[in-house]
Design a protein around this motif. Structure first.
Motif, PDB file in Angstrom:
ATOM      1  N   GLU A 191       0.833  -1.191   0.000  1.00 14.02           N
ATOM      2  CA  GLU A 191       0.000   0.000   0.000  1.00 14.02           C
ATOM      3  C   GLU A 191       0.877   1.253   0.000  1.00 14.02           C
ATOM      4  O   GLU A 191       2.009   1.243   0.479  1.00 14.02           O
ATOM      5  CB  GLU A 191      -0.933   0.031   1.211  1.00 14.02           C
ATOM      6  N   ILE A 192       0.320   2.332  -0.530  1.00 12.88           N
ATOM      7  CA  ILE A 192       0.995   3.625  -0.535  1.00 12.88           C
ATOM      8  C   ILE A 192       0.843   4.260   0.845  1.00 12.88           C
ATOM      9  O   ILE A 192      -0.259   4.312   1.396  1.00 12.88           O
ATOM     10  CB  ILE A 192       0.402   4.568  -1.597  1.00 12.88           C
ATOM     11  N   ILE A 193       1.945   4.751   1.411  1.00 12.93           N
ATOM     12  CA  ILE A 193       1.892   5.461   2.694  1.00 12.93           C
ATOM     13  C   ILE A 193       1.228   6.813   2.447  1.00 12.93           C
ATOM     14  O   ILE A 193       1.706   7.607   1.634  1.00 12.93           O
ATOM     15  CB  ILE A 193       3.308   5.644   3.275  1.00 12.93           C
ATOM     16  N   PRO A 194       0.113   7.109   3.153  1.00 12.81           N
ATOM     17  CA  PRO A 194      -0.663   8.313   2.816  1.00 12.81           C
ATOM     18  C   PRO A 194      -0.235   9.577   3.557  1.00 12.81           C
ATOM     19  O   PRO A 194      -0.759  10.645   3.260  1.00 12.81           O
ATOM     20  CB  PRO A 194      -2.084   7.910   3.225  1.00 12.81           C
ATOM     21  N   VAL A 195       0.686   9.444   4.528  1.00  9.72           N
ATOM     22  CA  VAL A 195       1.011  10.598   5.378  1.00  9.72           C
ATOM     23  C   VAL A 195       2.504  10.648   5.662  1.00  9.72           C
ATOM     24  O   VAL A 195       3.212   9.639   5.568  1.00  9.72           O
ATOM     25  CB  VAL A 195       0.249  10.519   6.725  1.00  9.72           C
ATOM     26  N   ASN A 196       2.986  11.832   6.029  1.00 12.23           N
ATOM     27  CA  ASN A 196       4.325  11.968   6.592  1.00 12.23           C
ATOM     28  C   ASN A 196       4.252  11.647   8.082  1.00 12.23           C
ATOM     29  O   ASN A 196       3.315  12.087   8.771  1.00 12.23           O
ATOM     30  CB  ASN A 196       4.857  13.391   6.420  1.00 12.23           C
ATOM     31  N   GLY A 197       5.203  10.886   8.575  1.00 11.06           N
ATOM     32  CA  GLY A 197       5.148  10.545   9.988  1.00 11.06           C
ATOM     33  C   GLY A 197       6.338   9.741  10.451  1.00 11.06           C
ATOM     34  O   GLY A 197       7.339   9.586   9.735  1.00 11.06           O
ATOM     35  N   ILE A 198       6.224   9.209  11.660  1.00  8.09           N
ATOM     36  CA  ILE A 198       7.263   8.385  12.276  1.00  8.09           C
ATOM     37  C   ILE A 198       6.807   6.937  12.282  1.00  8.09           C
ATOM     38  O   ILE A 198       5.658   6.633  12.625  1.00  8.09           O
ATOM     39  CB  ILE A 198       7.539   8.851  13.725  1.00  8.09           C
ATOM     40  N   LEU A 199       7.698   6.029  11.888  1.00  4.44           N
ATOM     41  CA  LEU A 199       7.380   4.599  11.948  1.00  4.44           C
ATOM     42  C   LEU A 199       7.326   4.180  13.418  1.00  4.44           C
ATOM     43  O   LEU A 199       8.320   4.268  14.136  1.00  4.44           O
ATOM     44  CB  LEU A 199       8.452   3.789  11.213  1.00  4.44           C
ATOM     45  N   SER A 200       6.149   3.770  13.865  1.00  7.62           N
ATOM     46  CA  SER A 200       5.981   3.425  15.274  1.00  7.62           C
ATOM     47  C   SER A 200       5.798   1.932  15.512  1.00  7.62           C
ATOM     48  O   SER A 200       5.906   1.463  16.639  1.00  7.62           O
ATOM     49  CB  SER A 200       4.788   4.193  15.868  1.00  7.62           C
ATOM     50  N   ARG A 201       5.515   1.160  14.464  1.00 10.22           N
ATOM     51  CA  ARG A 201       5.409  -0.302  14.599  1.00 10.22           C
ATOM     52  C   ARG A 201       5.615  -0.950  13.254  1.00 10.22           C
ATOM     53  O   ARG A 201       5.190  -0.424  12.225  1.00 10.22           O
ATOM     54  CB  ARG A 201       4.029  -0.706  15.147  1.00 10.22           C
ATOM     55  N   GLY A 202       6.264  -2.110  13.253  1.00 15.36           N
ATOM     56  CA  GLY A 202       6.479  -2.855  12.030  1.00 15.36           C
ATOM     57  C   GLY A 202       7.871  -2.641  11.466  1.00 15.36           C
ATOM     58  O   GLY A 202       8.689  -1.882  11.999  1.00 15.36           O
ATOM     59  N   SER A 203       8.129  -3.348  10.381  1.00 23.74           N
ATOM     60  CA  SER A 203       9.423  -3.263   9.710  1.00 23.74           C
ATOM     61  C   SER A 203       9.234  -2.527   8.387  1.00 23.74           C
ATOM     62  O   SER A 203       8.491  -2.973   7.522  1.00 23.74           O
ATOM     63  CB  SER A 203       9.981  -4.670   9.467  1.00 23.74           C
ATOM     64  N   GLY A 204       9.916  -1.404   8.243  1.00 23.33           N
ATOM     65  CA  GLY A 204       9.735  -0.599   7.044  1.00 23.33           C
ATOM     66  C   GLY A 204      10.740  -0.918   5.953  1.00 23.33           C
ATOM     67  O   GLY A 204      11.951  -0.837   6.151  1.00 23.33           O
ATOM     68  N   LEU A 205      10.239  -1.338   4.802  1.00 24.08           N
ATOM     69  CA  LEU A 205      11.046  -1.472   3.593  1.00 24.08           C
ATOM     70  C   LEU A 205      10.265  -0.716   2.528  1.00 24.08           C
ATOM     71  O   LEU A 205       9.340  -1.244   1.921  1.00 24.08           O
ATOM     72  CB  LEU A 205      11.232  -2.943   3.209  1.00 24.08           C
ATOM     73  N   ILE A 206      10.631   0.539   2.309  1.00 28.55           N
ATOM     74  CA  ILE A 206       9.761   1.471   1.596  1.00 28.55           C
ATOM     75  C   ILE A 206      10.362   1.855   0.249  1.00 28.55           C
ATOM     76  O   ILE A 206      11.518   2.272   0.160  1.00 28.55           O
ATOM     77  CB  ILE A 206       9.500   2.726   2.449  1.00 28.55           C
ATOM     78  N   ASP A 207       9.538   1.685  -0.777  1.00 28.70           N
ATOM     79  CA  ASP A 207       9.931   2.013  -2.156  1.00 28.70           C
ATOM     80  C   ASP A 207       9.429   3.414  -2.490  1.00 28.70           C
ATOM     81  O   ASP A 207       8.238   3.653  -2.586  1.00 28.70           O
ATOM     82  CB  ASP A 207       9.314   0.972  -3.099  1.00 28.70           C
ATOM     83  N   TYR A 208      10.379   4.347  -2.672  1.00 27.46           N
ATOM     84  CA  TYR A 208      10.035   5.719  -3.012  1.00 27.46           C
ATOM     85  C   TYR A 208      10.194   5.987  -4.506  1.00 27.46           C
ATOM     86  O   TYR A 208      10.328   7.136  -4.931  1.00 27.46           O
ATOM     87  CB  TYR A 208      10.914   6.701  -2.227  1.00 27.46           C
ATOM     88  N   ALA A 209      10.179   4.931  -5.314  1.00 22.81           N
ATOM     89  CA  ALA A 209      10.413   5.090  -6.757  1.00 22.81           C
ATOM     90  C   ALA A 209       9.389   6.010  -7.404  1.00 22.81           C
ATOM     91  O   ALA A 209       9.686   6.726  -8.359  1.00 22.81           O
ATOM     92  CB  ALA A 209      10.397   3.726  -7.444  1.00 22.81           C
ATOM     93  N   PHE A 210       8.143   5.992  -6.894  1.00 26.43           N
ATOM     94  CA  PHE A 210       7.108   6.838  -7.479  1.00 26.43           C
ATOM     95  C   PHE A 210       7.439   8.319  -7.303  1.00 26.43           C
ATOM     96  O   PHE A 210       6.956   9.167  -8.040  1.00 26.43           O
ATOM     97  CB  PHE A 210       5.749   6.553  -6.827  1.00 26.43           C
ATOM     98  N   ILE A 211       8.251   8.621  -6.279  1.00 29.66           N
ATOM     99  CA  ILE A 211       8.563  10.018  -5.960  1.00 29.66           C
ATOM    100  C   ILE A 211       9.947  10.410  -6.451  1.00 29.66           C
ATOM    101  O   ILE A 211      10.126  11.419  -7.125  1.00 29.66           O
ATOM    102  CB  ILE A 211       8.475  10.254  -4.439  1.00 29.66           C
ATOM    103  N   THR A 212      10.943   9.586  -6.110  1.00 29.48           N
ATOM    104  CA  THR A 212      12.334   9.946  -6.389  1.00 29.48           C
ATOM    105  C   THR A 212      12.916   9.276  -7.618  1.00 29.48           C
ATOM    106  O   THR A 212      13.933   9.721  -8.143  1.00 29.48           O
ATOM    107  CB  THR A 212      13.215   9.583  -5.182  1.00 29.48           C
TER     108      THR A 212
END
Length: 560
Positions: free
Chosen positions: A107-128
């Motif tokens: 899923e697309i992350i809808p907000v700017n924020g702090i990762l508070s739970r889970g393991s983040g492996l985030i693809d920013y290809a759509f942006i950068t």
């Protein structure tokens, strides 16, 4: 605009008008400074006044009937807000700093924020454009528009959400499809040359009897000849249709894509989650008895995926409390896997887990590489599916391309016997390949949902992602359709096809207006001031006509 077009070596609809104004101004200066006459600056002032009044009137009309180009204006985008131990659907524009949002795998992350739970492996290809996903740890910042690739996570908001940041990802897909409407380009290229030629020839002929008359004829022809009605017809027709679509929960990224929708020859549908109801899936478990720990581990894995079958399994195990997973991976066309409680849990297709395939739709389970059973899932088809398929079948060819087994093949044939193709057990890339074959001589609309359909959706001439809630979208899609409006799909296609008739009528109207206007101007029966008054009336008339025709057709199709 005329100057910029000429500087760029291009044609523009305003060039004839600009030449007409400059010719009057230049001749007036000549007469005044040479003492030959008094010039026509009074007429020029009146001409510019009426041109500006016309432009103002046009804009007032356009404001009343125009459409909002940005689809986000229509969409109450929602997210999963964490509320204690549960999650609730909340509008993104109602969230405040400090709220927590749950994001599932892919899923697309809808907000700017702090990762508070889970393991983040985030693809920013759509942006950068960066190809490699970024590893993010608890307490680190994540940004709107990134795509989560490693299971479920929770984000704590740092600021009031910006919907603009999220929607910008929808416009940044890797391969943009060309939906541009070239009516204006073709018109301006030939129209400008034709108008200037007619005006020059008419001026030369009139110059033998009167230079003054020749000047007025030259200016009148350039000003009264206006293809604006035709040039504006396409954007306003598509724009009004876009507004009707949006009011019926069908959100198209670009208004010009409506022309492509009207040209579709072949509609390809996924099965699970597209023509089936996710809300009414019947689930049963077959296999070794599930102990509480295994059930909790399976639920923990299933809840992290957005795939309809994973959601069905998670709902079936809703009485169990999920436990945290150490790792998570979703493999398109195969299934999901993760390490939970020190064990490797896999959920997915029989071929992937090397399990004996049962009849019907099933999700197989393995624990530490040993298949222990499967969840048998019976999905009910969407209400009114048969009627939708029969209406579509009168307009286009229909095919089903599914990743599920062929257990429902005969049932689908009973619902609609005239499928062009019914293919099952297809991997995501195989779906895209099948679409490519159809595209050899046909335009294809692909409708699907979920990770497994993203490549096929992007491959189609037009791709629609169908969703139960507006909690996400796929950057490769060209439109989003709320599942409750699936039965309106034939009406959407009929309205898109009707746009061709509207554009044809606009062409006839514009040609008639220009032939009549230019004829009167060439005969010397129009002054530049009268021509300036008549010019905007044609475009306003066509815009109002287009709006009225779209509204009448939409009512007939019961879309408004």
């Amino acid at each position: 605009s005329a100057y910029r077009a000429l500087a760029a070596g291009k044609s523009h609809l305003n060039i004839p008008i600009a030449i007409g104004i400059l010719s009057l101004f230049g001749w007036s200066l000549y007469e005044i400074f040479s003492g030959v006459g008094t010039g026509y600056l009074d007429s020029l002032a009146g001409l510019i006044f009426f041109l500006l009044i016309g432009k103002w009137f046009q804009h007032k009309v356009y404001d009343q009937v125009s459409y909002t180009r940005n689809v986000q204006e229509f969409i109450p985008l929602v997210v999963r807000q964490v509320n204690g131990e549960e999650t609730i659907w909340s509008r993104i524009d109602e969230l405040i700093k400090g709220d927590q949002v749950l994001v599932k795998n892919e899923e697309i992350i809808p907000v700017n924020g702090i990762l508070s739970r889970g393991s983040g492996l985030i693809d920013y290809a759509f942006i950068t454009g960066e190809a490699l996903p970024e590893q993010v740890s608890i307490g680190e910042q994540v940004y709107a528009g990134g795509c989560q690739k490693a299971g479920e996570l929770t984000v704590t908001l740092l600021e009031q959400p910006s919907i603009d940041k999220l929607w910008s990802t929808w416009s940044n897909q890797t391969e943009k499809k060309d939906f541009s409407n070239r009516w204006t380009d073709h018109i301006s290229k030939y129209f400008t040359i034709a108008v200037i030629t007619i005006a020059t020839v008419a001026a030369v002929i009139w110059s033998f009897s009167s230079i003054e008359k020749a000047l007025f004829v030259f200016s009148s022809v350039l000003i009264v000849a206006c293809p604006c009605a035709l040039a504006l017809s396409a954007p306003f027709t598509f724009g009004n249709i876009l507004r009707v679509f949006s009011a019926n929960s069908f959100f198209v990224k670009e208004a010009e894509a409506i022309a492509t929708l009207g040209d579709i020859d072949h509609v390809v549908l996924d099965k699970t989650g597209t023509i089936t109801e996710n809300k009414s899936m019947s689930v049963s478990y077959v296999g070794s008895k599930l102990d509480v720990a295994t059930a909790r581990a399976i639920k923990a894995l299933a809840t992290q995926s957005t795939h309809p079958l994973s959601n069905a399994v998670a709902q079936f195990l809703s009485k169990y409390q999920a436990i945290d997973s150490t790792s998570f991976e979703e493999i398109a066309g195969k299934g999901i896997q993760g390490e939970i409680g020190g064990r490797i849990i896999r959920l997915g297709a029989s071929q992937w887990l090397t399990a004996t395939e049962s009849k019907g739709t099933a999700v197989y389970v393995s624990v530490d590489n040993e298949v222990i059973g499967h969840f048998k899932i019976s999905a009910s088809y969407r209400s009114g599916l048969q009627g939708v398929l029969h209406r579509l079948g009168k307009l286009v060819k229909l095919s089903i391309l599914s990743g599920d087994n062929a257990g429902e093949k005969e049932t689908l044939k009973e619902i609609f016997p005239n499928f062009f193709q019914l293919k099952f057990n297809l991997k995501p890339q195989q779906k895209a390949t099948e679409i490519s074959k159809i595209q050899y001589d046909q335009k294809v609309l692909m409708i699907g949902d979920g990770l497994n359909d993203s490549s096929a959706i992007e491959k189609g001439d037009l791709g629609i992602a169908i969703t139960e809630n507006l909690n996400g979208f796929y950057p490769g899609s060209d439109a989003v359709l709320l599942s409750d409006s699936f039965d309106k799909l034939p009406a959407f296609m009929e309205l898109a096809r009707y746009s061709k008739k509207i554009l044809t009528w606009s062409l006839v109207f514009s040609l008639c207006y220009n032939v009549a206007g230019v004829s009167f101007a060439v005969l010397g029966l129009l002054t530049p001031i009268i021509a300036a008054i008549l010019m905007p009336l044609s475009s306003v008339s066509v815009v109002l006509l287009d709006t009225l025709l779209v509204r009448i057709k939409s009512k007939k199709l019961q879309l408004i």
